[in-house]
Design a protein around this motif. Structure first.
Motif, PDB file in Angstrom:
ATOM      1  N   GLU A  26       0.819  -1.203   0.000  1.00 24.36           N
ATOM      2  CA  GLU A  26       0.000   0.000   0.000  1.00 24.36           C
ATOM      3  C   GLU A  26       0.861   1.264   0.000  1.00 24.36           C
ATOM      4  N   SER A  27       1.949   1.249  -0.718  1.00 28.21           N
ATOM      5  CA  SER A  27       2.846   2.389  -0.770  1.00 28.21           C
ATOM      6  C   SER A  27       2.209   3.533  -1.549  1.00 28.21           C
ATOM      7  N   ALA A  28       2.320   4.739  -1.017  1.00 29.70           N
ATOM      8  CA  ALA A  28       1.808   5.930  -1.695  1.00 29.70           C
ATOM      9  C   ALA A  28       2.936   6.697  -2.373  1.00 29.70           C
ATOM     10  N   GLY A  29       4.165   6.288  -2.166  1.00 33.71           N
ATOM     11  CA  GLY A  29       5.303   6.973  -2.762  1.00 33.71           C
ATOM     12  C   GLY A  29       6.576   6.685  -2.004  1.00 33.71           C
ATOM     13  N   ALA A  30       7.516   7.616  -2.076  1.00 37.38           N
ATOM     14  CA  ALA A  30       8.808   7.415  -1.434  1.00 37.38           C
ATOM     15  C   ALA A  30       9.383   8.750  -0.993  1.00 37.38           C
ATOM     16  N   TYR A  31      10.281   8.669  -0.029  1.00 28.44           N
ATOM     17  CA  TYR A  31      11.041   9.834   0.414  1.00 28.44           C
ATOM     18  C   TYR A  31      12.368   9.821  -0.332  1.00 28.44           C
ATOM     19  N   TRP A  32      12.775  10.991  -0.827  1.00 27.83           N
ATOM     20  CA  TRP A  32      13.986  11.098  -1.623  1.00 27.83           C
ATOM     21  C   TRP A  32      14.910  12.161  -1.066  1.00 27.83           C
ATOM     22  N   CYS A  33      16.196  11.906  -1.165  1.00 27.28           N
ATOM     23  CA  CYS A  33      17.216  12.935  -0.976  1.00 27.28           C
ATOM     24  C   CYS A  33      17.867  13.064  -2.349  1.00 27.28           C
ATOM     25  N   HIS A  34      17.527  14.126  -3.056  1.00 24.32           N
ATOM     26  CA  HIS A  34      18.010  14.290  -4.423  1.00 24.32           C
ATOM     27  C   HIS A  34      19.508  14.577  -4.475  1.00 24.32           C
ATOM     28  N   GLU A  38      19.377   9.089  -2.506  1.00 24.81           N
ATOM     29  CA  GLU A  38      18.867   8.093  -1.562  1.00 24.81           C
ATOM     30  C   GLU A  38      17.351   8.047  -1.668  1.00 24.81           C
ATOM     31  N   ARG A  39      16.767   6.859  -1.551  1.00 28.03           N
ATOM     32  CA  ARG A  39      15.322   6.675  -1.634  1.00 28.03           C
ATOM     33  C   ARG A  39      14.880   5.724  -0.538  1.00 28.03           C
ATOM     34  N   ILE A  40      13.789   6.099   0.159  1.00 27.19           N
ATOM     35  CA  ILE A  40      13.177   5.217   1.157  1.00 27.19           C
ATOM     36  C   ILE A  40      11.683   5.199   0.879  1.00 27.19           C
ATOM     37  N   ARG A  41      11.143   4.026   0.574  1.00 25.06           N
ATOM     38  CA  ARG A  41       9.696   3.917   0.354  1.00 25.06           C
ATOM     39  C   ARG A  41       8.971   4.304   1.629  1.00 25.06           C
ATOM     40  N   ASP A  42       7.809   4.931   1.487  1.00 19.27           N
ATOM     41  CA  ASP A  42       7.070   5.392   2.657  1.00 19.27           C
ATOM     42  C   ASP A  42       6.704   4.255   3.598  1.00 19.27           C
ATOM     43  N   VAL A  43       6.440   3.071   3.076  1.00 16.06           N
ATOM     44  CA  VAL A  43       6.091   1.939   3.931  1.00 16.06           C
ATOM     45  C   VAL A  43       7.306   1.361   4.651  1.00 16.06           C
ATOM     46  N   ASP A  44       8.510   1.732   4.213  1.00 20.95           N
ATOM     47  CA  ASP A  44       9.746   1.258   4.838  1.00 20.95           C
ATOM     48  C   ASP A  44      10.389   2.308   5.744  1.00 20.95           C
ATOM     49  N   ASP A  48       6.851   8.029  12.137  1.00 23.89           N
ATOM     50  CA  ASP A  48       5.692   8.597  11.466  1.00 23.89           C
ATOM     51  C   ASP A  48       6.007   9.877  10.694  1.00 23.89           C
ATOM     52  N   GLY A  49       7.112  10.513  10.957  1.00 24.55           N
ATOM     53  CA  GLY A  49       7.439  11.782  10.305  1.00 24.55           C
ATOM     54  C   GLY A  49       8.311  11.584   9.094  1.00 24.55           C
ATOM     55  N   THR A  50       8.744  12.702   8.540  1.00 22.52           N
ATOM     56  CA  THR A  50       9.655  12.670   7.401  1.00 22.52           C
ATOM     57  C   THR A  50      11.027  12.202   7.871  1.00 22.52           C
ATOM     58  N   PRO A  51      11.566  11.160   7.243  1.00 21.35           N
ATOM     59  CA  PRO A  51      12.873  10.651   7.682  1.00 21.35           C
ATOM     60  C   PRO A  51      14.010  11.563   7.223  1.00 21.35           C
ATOM     61  N   ASP A  52      15.116  11.450   7.909  1.00 21.74           N
ATOM     62  CA  ASP A  52      16.339  12.134   7.503  1.00 21.74           C
ATOM     63  C   ASP A  52      17.123  11.208   6.577  1.00 21.74           C
ATOM     64  N   CYS A  56      23.357  12.033   4.371  1.00 24.66           N
ATOM     65  CA  CYS A  56      23.764  13.394   4.725  1.00 24.66           C
ATOM     66  C   CYS A  56      23.039  13.954   5.951  1.00 24.66           C
ATOM     67  N   GLY A  57      21.928  13.341   6.368  1.00 27.09           N
ATOM     68  CA  GLY A  57      21.211  13.784   7.549  1.00 27.09           C
ATOM     69  C   GLY A  57      20.158  14.854   7.306  1.00 27.09           C
ATOM     70  N   ASP A  58      20.042  15.372   6.079  1.00 33.56           N
ATOM     71  CA  ASP A  58      19.023  16.367   5.762  1.00 33.56           C
ATOM     72  C   ASP A  58      17.650  15.698   5.656  1.00 33.56           C
ATOM     73  N   ALA A  59      16.593  16.490   5.851  1.00 34.29           N
ATOM     74  CA  ALA A  59      15.232  15.968   5.709  1.00 34.29           C
ATOM     75  C   ALA A  59      14.992  15.553   4.261  1.00 34.29           C
ATOM     76  N   MET A  60      14.329  14.421   4.085  1.00 31.21           N
ATOM     77  CA  MET A  60      14.047  13.921   2.748  1.00 31.21           C
ATOM     78  C   MET A  60      12.727  14.522   2.253  1.00 31.21           C
ATOM     79  N   GLU A  61      12.483  14.440   0.957  1.00 28.00           N
ATOM     80  CA  GLU A  61      11.296  15.003   0.332  1.00 28.00           C
ATOM     81  C   GLU A  61      10.380  13.867  -0.127  1.00 28.00           C
ATOM     82  N   PHE A  62       9.079  13.980   0.183  1.00 33.79           N
ATOM     83  CA  PHE A  62       8.131  12.940  -0.211  1.00 33.79           C
ATOM     84  C   PHE A  62       7.645  13.183  -1.625  1.00 33.79           C
TER      85      PHE A  62
END
Length: 73
Positions: A26-34, A38-44, A48-52, A56-62
């Protein structure tokens, strides 16, 4: 027409599900660090918040998945 029916059946089966993950995914997308590619699927993603970004430790973009409206490709 047996050959054409077989080809039609194979094509219909390969396009049966637009989901590209596993069954029940039931993935709705992924978090990316452009910056780091780096990519992390939302279900992984942990928590509950936006992962770093693990690199690099910066906030990822959904971004939404390609299966939803508005491709994240």
């Amino acid at each position: 027409m047996g050959f054409i029916d077989t080809v039609r059946d194979v094509l219909a089966a390969s396009n049966a599900s637009p989901a590209r993950g596993g069954a029940g995914d039931e993935s709705a997308g992924a978090y990316w660090c452009h910056d780091c590619d780096e990519r992390i699927r939302d279900v992984d993603a942990p928590g509950d918040g936006t992962p770093d970004c693990p690199a690099c430790g910066d906030a990822m973009e959904f971004e939404r998945s390609a299966a939803s409206t508005g491709c994240a490709c």
